[in-house]
Scaffold this active site. Structure first.
Site, short mmCIF file in Angstrom:
data_model
loop_
_atom_site.label_atom_id
_atom_site.label_comp_id
_atom_site.label_asym_id
_atom_site.label_seq_id
_atom_site.Cartn_x
_atom_site.Cartn_y
_atom_site.Cartn_z
CE LYS A 114 -4.23 -1.23 -0.39
NZ LYS A 114 -4.43 -2.67 -0.01
CE LYS A 194 -7.25 -11.37 -8.20
NZ LYS A 194 -6.59 -11.62 -6.74
CE LYS A 197 -12.51 0.26 -6.08
NZ LYS A 197 -11.73 -0.37 -5.22
#
Ligand code: TRP
Length: 326
Positions: A114, A194, A197
Site C-alpha cells: 500500500k 486481475k 474496478k
C-alpha cells in the site's frame, strides 16, 4: 455451541463478479451448511485506513451491505453487521496493540504494498492487521474464510492469540483460514491483469445492466485461434471467458469446449452474456428492492449488531479482567 466463522468485507467500491465468485460464494456456502455460527461484517473501520471521500464512503458501506444481502448472505442464518457499530472491535485493538511488536507490523506485505502504491502511511494503515485480529478473536472464531492475499493477516491473528494466551492465560483459540478458491478472474479487456474496478472496461459488476454486460463481453479480448479453448498461459483472454462461463453455468470446462466446438467467438460471447444476464438477474432484482428500502437494510444491520454485541462484550470484559483493568 457451533464453531464460529468470522469474516469481514472491506467497502471500497462496487462488487464485481470476481469478488462474488471468491469471498462471497464461500461465505454463503458456510452459512448454508448450518454447521457454524457465522458473523459477517462490513469492515468500515478498515476502509478508513486509505484515502477516501466521506460521502462516497457512506454510500459504499451501504451499497456493500445491499450487495452482500442480494448475493445471498441471509440475516436469518448469519449475523450481518457493521464493524464500527460494535465498539469492542476498536477497544480490543488497543489492548492487542500493547502486545504487538512494531517490527512485525513493519514486515506485513499488504502494508508495504500500500505504501508503494502511494497510500499515506498513517497509523491506521500500519495497525490494520491488529484490528483484523481483534475482529476475529472477539468472537472466538475457529474458521475465517479469506482470500490468499489475507493469509499473512490471518497468521498474524493466530500469533496474537498465542501471545495473549501465553501472557494472560488461555483465552483465545487460534483461528484457521479457510482459503477461498483461488479463482483468477481476469479483466475482460486486459486478461493479463486481475479483474478490478481500477480497470472499469474489463470489470463486470454485479449491478451491470444486460446492455452493459453484452457490450463488455463483446469487447472482451480474445485471440486469433478462432476456436474456443482453455489455456490460461497461451490464451488468457478466451480462457478467462471460458472460466467465467463455467462458473456461472456450472458446466465443466471440457464440456464447454465441446459444446462450442465449431462455434465462433461471437457466438460464444453471446451465449456467455446470456448466462451472465440470467444468473445476475435475481441478484439484481433483490439489489434494487433493497436499495429502495434503506430502512429495512439498516434494520437488518442493527439486528445483526444486536446478535454480535453480547458476545463481543463478554470477550472484552474477560480480557479486561485478565490484563489488569478494573
Ligand atoms: N482485510 C480483509 C480484506 O481486505 C477484510 C477483513 C477485515 C477481514 N477484517 C477481517 C477478513 C476479519 C476476515 C476476518 O479482505
Amino acid at each position: 455451541m457451533k464453531p464460529v466463522v468470522v469474516s469481514g468485507l472491506k467497502p471500497s467500491g462496487e462488487l464485481h463478479i470476481g469478488n462474488y465468485l471468491g469471498m462471497l460464494e464461500a461465505a454463503v456456502a458456510l452459512q448454508t451448511s448450518n454447521k457454524y455460527d457465522c458473523f459477517y461484517f462490513i469492515a468500515d473501520y478498515h476502509a478508513l485506513s486509505q484515502h477516501y471521500n466521506p460521502r462516497e464512503k457512506a454510500e459504499e458501506i451501504f451499497t456493500l451491505a445491499v450487495d452482500v444481502l442480494a448475493a445471498g448472505l441471509d440475516p436469518k442464518k448469519s449475523a450481518i453487521f457493521i464493524q464500527s457499530h460494535i465498539p469492542e472491535h476498536a477497544n480490543l485493538t488497543w489492548i492487542f496493540n500493547t502486545i504487538t511488536s512494531v517490527g512485525k507490523l513493519e514486515g506485513m506485505i499488504e502494508y508495504k504494498e500500500k505504501i508503494e502504491e502511494g497510500q499515506t502511511p498513517n497509523a491506521a494503515l500500519f495497525d490494520y492487521p491488529v484490528l483484523m485480529a481483534a475482529d476475529i478473536l472477539l468472537y472466538k472464531a475457529e474458521h475465517v474464510p479469506v482470500g490468499e492475499d489475507q493469509r499473512q493477516h490471518l497468521e498474524f491473528a493466530r500469533d496474537t492469540a498465542r501471545t495473549f494466551n501465553k501472557r494472560f492465560g488461555k483465552t483465545f483459540k487460534e483461528p484457521e483460514a479457510i482459503l477461498t478458491r483461488a479463482l483468477r478472474i481476469m479483466s475482460l479487456d486486459n486478461p493479463q491483469k486481475k479483474m478490478s474496478k481500477s480497470l472499469p472496461k474489463g470489470c463486470l459488476y454485479l449491478s451491470d445492466s444486460p446492455k452493459s454486460i453484452k457490450a463488455k463481453v463483446r469487447a472482451a479480448a480474445t485471440d486469433s485461434f478462432r476456436e474456443i479453448g482453455y489455456d490460461p498461459e497461451e490464451r488468457p483472454g478466451i480462457s478467462n471467458l471460458v472460466l467465467i462461463y463455467s462458473e456461472f453455468s456450472g458446466l465443466a470446462i471440457p464440456a464447454i469446449i465441446k459444446k462450442f466446438k465449431g462455434a465462433g467467438y461471437a457466438e460464444f460471447k453471446e451465449a456467455l452474456a446470456e448466462i451472465l444476464i440470467q444468473k445476475l438477474r435475481p441478484i439484481q432484482q433483490k439489489r434494487l428492492t433493497l436499495l429502495k428500502d434503506r430502512k429495512a437494510v439498516m434494520k437488518i444491520l442493527e439486528d445483526g449488531a444486536e446478535r454480535a454485541k453480547p458476545i463481543a462484550e463478554k470477550t472484552l470484559l474477560d480480557v479486561k479482567k485478565k490484563i489488569g483493568l478494573i
